[in-house]
Design a protein around this motif. Structure first.
Motif, PDB file in Angstrom:
ATOM      1  N   LEU A 182       0.827  -1.211   0.000  1.00 48.20           N
ATOM      2  CA  LEU A 182       0.000   0.000   0.000  1.00 48.20           C
ATOM      3  C   LEU A 182       0.864   1.265   0.000  1.00 48.20           C
ATOM      4  O   LEU A 182       0.439   2.303  -0.501  1.00 48.20           O
ATOM      5  CB  LEU A 182      -0.923   0.013   1.222  1.00 48.20           C
ATOM      6  N   ILE A 183       2.073   1.150   0.537  1.00 49.32           N
ATOM      7  CA  ILE A 183       3.005   2.274   0.559  1.00 49.32           C
ATOM      8  C   ILE A 183       3.936   2.220  -0.648  1.00 49.32           C
ATOM      9  O   ILE A 183       4.139   3.227  -1.342  1.00 49.32           O
ATOM     10  CB  ILE A 183       3.832   2.268   1.870  1.00 49.32           C
ATOM     11  N   ASN A 184       4.485   1.052  -0.914  1.00 47.19           N
ATOM     12  CA  ASN A 184       5.469   0.924  -2.000  1.00 47.19           C
ATOM     13  C   ASN A 184       4.886   1.207  -3.372  1.00 47.19           C
ATOM     14  O   ASN A 184       5.604   1.651  -4.270  1.00 47.19           O
ATOM     15  CB  ASN A 184       6.103  -0.470  -1.975  1.00 47.19           C
ATOM     16  N   GLN A 185       3.603   0.964  -3.561  1.00 54.03           N
ATOM     17  CA  GLN A 185       3.007   1.177  -4.882  1.00 54.03           C
ATOM     18  C   GLN A 185       2.681   2.643  -5.170  1.00 54.03           C
ATOM     19  O   GLN A 185       2.367   2.993  -6.312  1.00 54.03           O
ATOM     20  CB  GLN A 185       1.753   0.323  -5.038  1.00 54.03           C
ATOM     21  N   LEU A 186       2.796   3.505  -4.170  1.00 54.49           N
ATOM     22  CA  LEU A 186       2.502   4.917  -4.382  1.00 54.49           C
ATOM     23  C   LEU A 186       3.574   5.553  -5.261  1.00 54.49           C
ATOM     24  O   LEU A 186       4.766   5.315  -5.064  1.00 54.49           O
ATOM     25  CB  LEU A 186       2.461   5.662  -3.039  1.00 54.49           C
ATOM     26  N   ASN A 187       3.145   6.375  -6.202  1.00 52.01           N
ATOM     27  CA  ASN A 187       4.143   7.123  -6.959  1.00 52.01           C
ATOM     28  C   ASN A 187       4.678   8.235  -6.055  1.00 52.01           C
ATOM     29  O   ASN A 187       4.186   8.438  -4.938  1.00 52.01           O
ATOM     30  CB  ASN A 187       3.577   7.643  -8.288  1.00 52.01           C
ATOM     31  N   GLU A 188       5.676   8.958  -6.523  1.00 49.09           N
ATOM     32  CA  GLU A 188       6.338   9.951  -5.677  1.00 49.09           C
ATOM     33  C   GLU A 188       5.375  11.026  -5.171  1.00 49.09           C
ATOM     34  O   GLU A 188       5.396  11.398  -3.992  1.00 49.09           O
ATOM     35  CB  GLU A 188       7.500  10.595  -6.435  1.00 49.09           C
ATOM     36  N   ILE A 189       4.509  11.520  -6.017  1.00 44.12           N
ATOM     37  CA  ILE A 189       3.562  12.574  -5.624  1.00 44.12           C
ATOM     38  C   ILE A 189       2.560  12.046  -4.597  1.00 44.12           C
ATOM     39  O   ILE A 189       2.275  12.709  -3.599  1.00 44.12           O
ATOM     40  CB  ILE A 189       2.850  13.159  -6.865  1.00 44.12           C
ATOM     41  N   GLU A 190       2.029  10.850  -4.846  1.00 47.13           N
ATOM     42  CA  GLU A 190       1.086  10.249  -3.894  1.00 47.13           C
ATOM     43  C   GLU A 190       1.758   9.989  -2.545  1.00 47.13           C
ATOM     44  O   GLU A 190       1.156  10.236  -1.496  1.00 47.13           O
ATOM     45  CB  GLU A 190       0.542   8.922  -4.443  1.00 47.13           C
ATOM     46  N   PHE A 191       2.986   9.503  -2.585  1.00 48.27           N
ATOM     47  CA  PHE A 191       3.736   9.228  -1.361  1.00 48.27           C
ATOM     48  C   PHE A 191       3.936  10.511  -0.556  1.00 48.27           C
ATOM     49  O   PHE A 191       3.669  10.562   0.646  1.00 48.27           O
ATOM     50  CB  PHE A 191       5.090   8.592  -1.702  1.00 48.27           C
ATOM     51  N   GLU A 192       4.390  11.556  -1.232  1.00 53.06           N
ATOM     52  CA  GLU A 192       4.624  12.835  -0.561  1.00 53.06           C
ATOM     53  C   GLU A 192       3.342  13.380   0.054  1.00 53.06           C
ATOM     54  O   GLU A 192       3.341  13.840   1.202  1.00 53.06           O
ATOM     55  CB  GLU A 192       5.206  13.858  -1.538  1.00 53.06           C
ATOM     56  N   LYS A 193       2.261  13.318  -0.684  1.00 51.30           N
ATOM     57  CA  LYS A 193       0.976  13.832  -0.193  1.00 51.30           C
ATOM     58  C   LYS A 193       0.520  13.054   1.042  1.00 51.30           C
ATOM     59  O   LYS A 193       0.119  13.640   2.044  1.00 51.30           O
ATOM     60  CB  LYS A 193      -0.070  13.742  -1.307  1.00 51.30           C
ATOM     61  N   LYS A 194       0.598  11.743   0.992  1.00 52.21           N
ATOM     62  CA  LYS A 194       0.172  10.903   2.108  1.00 52.21           C
ATOM     63  C   LYS A 194       1.046  11.143   3.333  1.00 52.21           C
ATOM     64  O   LYS A 194       0.560  11.341   4.442  1.00 52.21           O
ATOM     65  CB  LYS A 194       0.206   9.426   1.719  1.00 52.21           C
ATOM     66  N   PHE A 195       2.362  11.151   3.133  1.00 50.49           N
ATOM     67  CA  PHE A 195       3.266  11.247   4.279  1.00 50.49           C
ATOM     68  C   PHE A 195       3.314  12.646   4.886  1.00 50.49           C
ATOM     69  O   PHE A 195       3.567  12.790   6.083  1.00 50.49           O
ATOM     70  CB  PHE A 195       4.654  10.688   3.923  1.00 50.49           C
ATOM     71  N   ARG A 196       3.017  13.681   4.113  1.00 53.91           N
ATOM     72  CA  ARG A 196       2.925  15.038   4.675  1.00 53.91           C
ATOM     73  C   ARG A 196       1.735  15.154   5.623  1.00 53.91           C
ATOM     74  O   ARG A 196       1.736  15.999   6.513  1.00 53.91           O
ATOM     75  CB  ARG A 196       2.809  16.098   3.581  1.00 53.91           C
ATOM     76  N   ARG A 197       0.722  14.317   5.434  1.00 48.96           N
ATOM     77  CA  ARG A 197      -0.421  14.312   6.363  1.00 48.96           C
ATOM     78  C   ARG A 197      -0.095  13.528   7.632  1.00 48.96           C
ATOM     79  O   ARG A 197      -0.790  13.654   8.630  1.00 48.96           O
ATOM     80  CB  ARG A 197      -1.664  13.751   5.684  1.00 48.96           C
ATOM     81  N   LEU A 198       0.950  12.717   7.580  1.00 48.76           N
ATOM     82  CA  LEU A 198       1.351  11.934   8.750  1.00 48.76           C
ATOM     83  C   LEU A 198       2.245  12.764   9.664  1.00 48.76           C
ATOM     84  O   LEU A 198       2.166  12.659  10.884  1.00 48.76           O
ATOM     85  CB  LEU A 198       2.077  10.657   8.323  1.00 48.76           C
ATOM     86  N   SER A 199       3.122  13.556   9.068  1.00 46.20           N
ATOM     87  CA  SER A 199       4.004  14.467   9.796  1.00 46.20           C
ATOM     88  C   SER A 199       4.365  15.596   8.850  1.00 46.20           C
ATOM     89  O   SER A 199       4.620  15.349   7.671  1.00 46.20           O
ATOM     90  CB  SER A 199       5.283  13.758  10.247  1.00 46.20           C
ATOM     91  N   THR A 200       4.425  16.813   9.365  1.00 55.60           N
ATOM     92  CA  THR A 200       4.770  17.946   8.505  1.00 55.60           C
ATOM     93  C   THR A 200       6.254  18.296   8.573  1.00 55.60           C
ATOM     94  O   THR A 200       6.667  19.304   8.012  1.00 55.60           O
ATOM     95  CB  THR A 200       3.922  19.187   8.838  1.00 55.60           C
TER      96      THR A 200
END
Length: 173
Positions: free
Chosen positions: A8-26
């Motif tokens: 679920l994490i590894n399949q994210l492209n770079e933009i999706e990964f950045e967007k998701k992880f910025r919501r986890l910690s800024t």
């Protein structure tokens, strides 16, 4: 066998990964470093990497950046703006307005004293328990409180990472 799904994490492209992880910690440092270490062989590797970066790479400024990117405790408008808050603060959502207002009012003296937002993993805590936490921590010395806030902030981040690995990110639902 873990129910965590690292795909679920590894399949994210770079933009999706950045967007998701910025919501986890800024924290930009935390996000930049975790992005560099992709892909992850397992959920455990991701969780261990998250901790390693938080405690061994991030510095005080990075922690404070993360603190100040979180909604203030008790702010009922946050439940509309931030779907993670909606999951984590169910007791505050149900609190009487006066109690929620008291929680919100704690944030200014805290911020004035320490220079950043008060962080607490509120999941499962009543507003009264949250107030008790504030009253205990407001008299901490600066270093003790920096560490306590850092622990609480990382607990919030780690909880969110785990939920993402369980396909329970509220932004995906």
């Amino acid at each position: 066998m873990s129910k965590f799904n690292i795909d679920l994490i590894n399949q994210l492209n770079e933009i999706e990964f950045e967007k998701k992880f910025r919501r986890l910690s800024t924290s930009r440092t935390w996000n930049d470093e975790i992005k560099k270490r992709r892909p992850f062989a397992s959920a455990d590797q991701l969780l261990n990497t998250a901790a390693d970066i938080w405690w061994n790479v991030c510095e005080k400024e990075d922690w404070i950046e993360s603190f100040n990117g979180r909604p203030i405790i008790g702010d009922q408008e946050s439940f509309v703006k931030d779907k993670w808050c909606l999951l984590e603060d169910e007791h505050t959502i149900q609190a009487k307005k006066e109690v929620a207002d008291e929680l919100v009012q704690c944030n200014k003296p805290y911020s004035d004293r320490f220079g950043y937002v008060w962080i607490l993993l509120c999941e499962g805590l009543t507003p009264e328990q949250q107030l008790s936490n504030y009253k205990r921590r407001i008299d901490n010395d600066l270093q003790t409180e920096l560490m306590e806030n850092s622990v609480e902030d990382f607990k919030v981040t780690l909880r969110r990472v785990r939920l993402c690995l369980l396909n329970q990110d509220p932004y995906d639902i």
